[in-house]
Design a protein around this motif. Structure first.
Motif, PDB file in Angstrom:
ATOM      1  N   GLY A 170       0.793  -1.220   0.000  1.00 46.31           N
ATOM      2  CA  GLY A 170       0.000   0.000   0.000  1.00 46.31           C
ATOM      3  C   GLY A 170       0.826   1.270   0.000  1.00 46.31           C
ATOM      4  N   GLN A 171       2.077   1.163  -0.400  1.00 44.84           N
ATOM      5  CA  GLN A 171       2.928   2.348  -0.474  1.00 44.84           C
ATOM      6  C   GLN A 171       2.371   3.305  -1.508  1.00 44.84           C
ATOM      7  OE1 GLN A 171       6.956   1.219  -1.294  1.00 44.84           O
ATOM      8  NE2 GLN A 171       7.738   2.289   0.483  1.00 44.84           N
ATOM      9  N   PRO A 172       2.349   4.602  -1.220  1.00 50.18           N
ATOM     10  CA  PRO A 172       1.881   5.564  -2.222  1.00 50.18           C
ATOM     11  C   PRO A 172       2.659   5.445  -3.525  1.00 50.18           C
ATOM     12  CG  PRO A 172       2.164   6.625  -0.088  1.00 50.18           C
ATOM     13  CD  PRO A 172       2.735   5.241   0.040  1.00 50.18           C
ATOM     14  N   SER A 173       2.058   5.907  -4.592  1.00 42.11           N
ATOM     15  CA  SER A 173       2.662   5.782  -5.921  1.00 42.11           C
ATOM     16  C   SER A 173       4.061   6.360  -5.948  1.00 42.11           C
ATOM     17  CB  SER A 173       1.799   6.500  -6.959  1.00 42.11           C
ATOM     18  OG  SER A 173       0.558   5.863  -7.043  1.00 42.11           O
ATOM     19  N   GLU A 174       4.909   5.700  -6.704  1.00 42.15           N
ATOM     20  CA  GLU A 174       6.297   6.116  -6.860  1.00 42.15           C
ATOM     21  C   GLU A 174       6.746   5.672  -8.247  1.00 42.15           C
ATOM     22  OE1 GLU A 174       7.958   2.105  -4.647  1.00 42.15           O
ATOM     23  OE2 GLU A 174       8.100   4.029  -3.643  1.00 42.15           O
ATOM     24  N   PRO A 175       7.892   6.135  -8.731  1.00 38.28           N
ATOM     25  CA  PRO A 175       8.352   5.680 -10.048  1.00 38.28           C
ATOM     26  C   PRO A 175       8.406   4.156 -10.125  1.00 38.28           C
ATOM     27  CG  PRO A 175       9.719   7.476  -9.240  1.00 38.28           C
ATOM     28  CD  PRO A 175       8.794   7.108  -8.120  1.00 38.28           C
TER      29      PRO A 175
END
Length: 203
Positions: A170-175
Motif C-alpha cells: 500500500g505504499q503511495p505511488s512512486e516511479p
C-alpha cells in the motif's frame, strides 16, 4: 521466489548470525506502533491497487491485527536480543556457486528480536520446515533454550512482518521499478498465508 535448495542455507545463516551475537541485555530497539491514519491509508492504497486480493474479510482481519500490534511489540521487547538483518528477503541475498549464501544491504541491521528475521521466511518452505531448520541450526550453535524463546515470539514477529508487507503493498505511488512491482504483487498472498498461520497458532 526462493528455491527449495536455498531454504536451508539461508535459515542456517540467520541462525548462525543470531547465535553468535546473542545477548541477554535489554533490547535497544523495538518496532514502532503505526498510528491509525497511517495504517488506514496503506490499507486503502493496497485495496485500490489489488482489489482482487483485498477482500473485506482480509481488510477486517488486518484492522484487528493493527489492534493486536501493541501487545506483540511489548512481547518482543521482553525477549532475547541478537544482531538482526531486518530485511533478509531474497532481493538481498547473493548465492555463490557452491550453494552458500551472502546477505547484502545491512543498512537496517540492528540489535533486536531474532524472531523478526525468522518471520520473513515463514512461507519459504512451509512454517514447520522453516522453524525446524532454524531451530536445528540454533541447537548446533548451543542455543537450545534460546530456540524455544524465539519460536514462542514468532507469532508476534509475524505480525510485524505482515504489517510491513501490507505497508509495502500500500505504499503511495512512486516511479515504477519492475523488480519491486513483482515483489509487491505477491505481498498480499504472503500476508494471507501468514495470517492463516497466526490464527491457527492461536487456536
Amino acid at each position: 521466489d526462493i528455491k527449495d535448495w536455498q531454504v536451508e542455507p539461508l535459515l542456517q545463516l540467520l541462525a548462525d548470525l543470531h547465535a553468535n551475537t546473542w545477548s541477554s541485555q535489554a533490547m535497544p530497539w523495538a518496532p514502532e506502533q503505526w498510528d491509525d491514519d497511517r495504517w488506514q491509508a496503506r490499507l486503502d492504497v493496497a485495496g485500490e491497487r489489488y482489489p482482487e486480493l483485498m477482500s473485506s474479510g482480509l481488510r477486517n482481519r488486518l484492522m484487528q491485527l493493527h489492534e493486536e500490534m501493541p501487545d506483540s511489540i511489548a512481547a518482543l521487547m521482553d525477549g532475547p536480543t541478537a544482531l538482526i538483518h531486518t530485511d533478509s528477503g531474497h532481493d538481498n541475498t547473493l548465492w555463490r556457486p557452491d550453494g552458500s549464501v551472502v546477505l547484502l544491504d545491512w543498512s537496517n541491521a540492528r540489535f533486536g528480536p531474532p524472531a523478526i528475521d525468522l518471520a520473513a521466511h515463514l512461507t519459504d518452505a512451509g512454517p514447520d520446515r522453516v522453524i525446524s531448520v532454524y531451530v536445528d541450526a540454533l541447537h548446533a550453535n548451543g542455543l537450545t533454550d534460546a530456540s524455544q524463546e524465539i519460536v514462542a515470539e514468532l507469532e508476534h514477529a509475524v505480525r510485524i512482518f505482515v504489517r510491513g508487507m501490507v505497508g509495502f503493498a500500500g505504499q503511495p505511488s512512486e516511479p515504477s521499478q519492475p523488480r519491486l512491482e513483482k515483489f509487491r504483487g505477491r505481498a498480499l498472498d504472503v500476508v494471507r498465508t501468514d495470517l492463516d498461520w497466526i490464527d491457527t497458532e492461536r487456536r
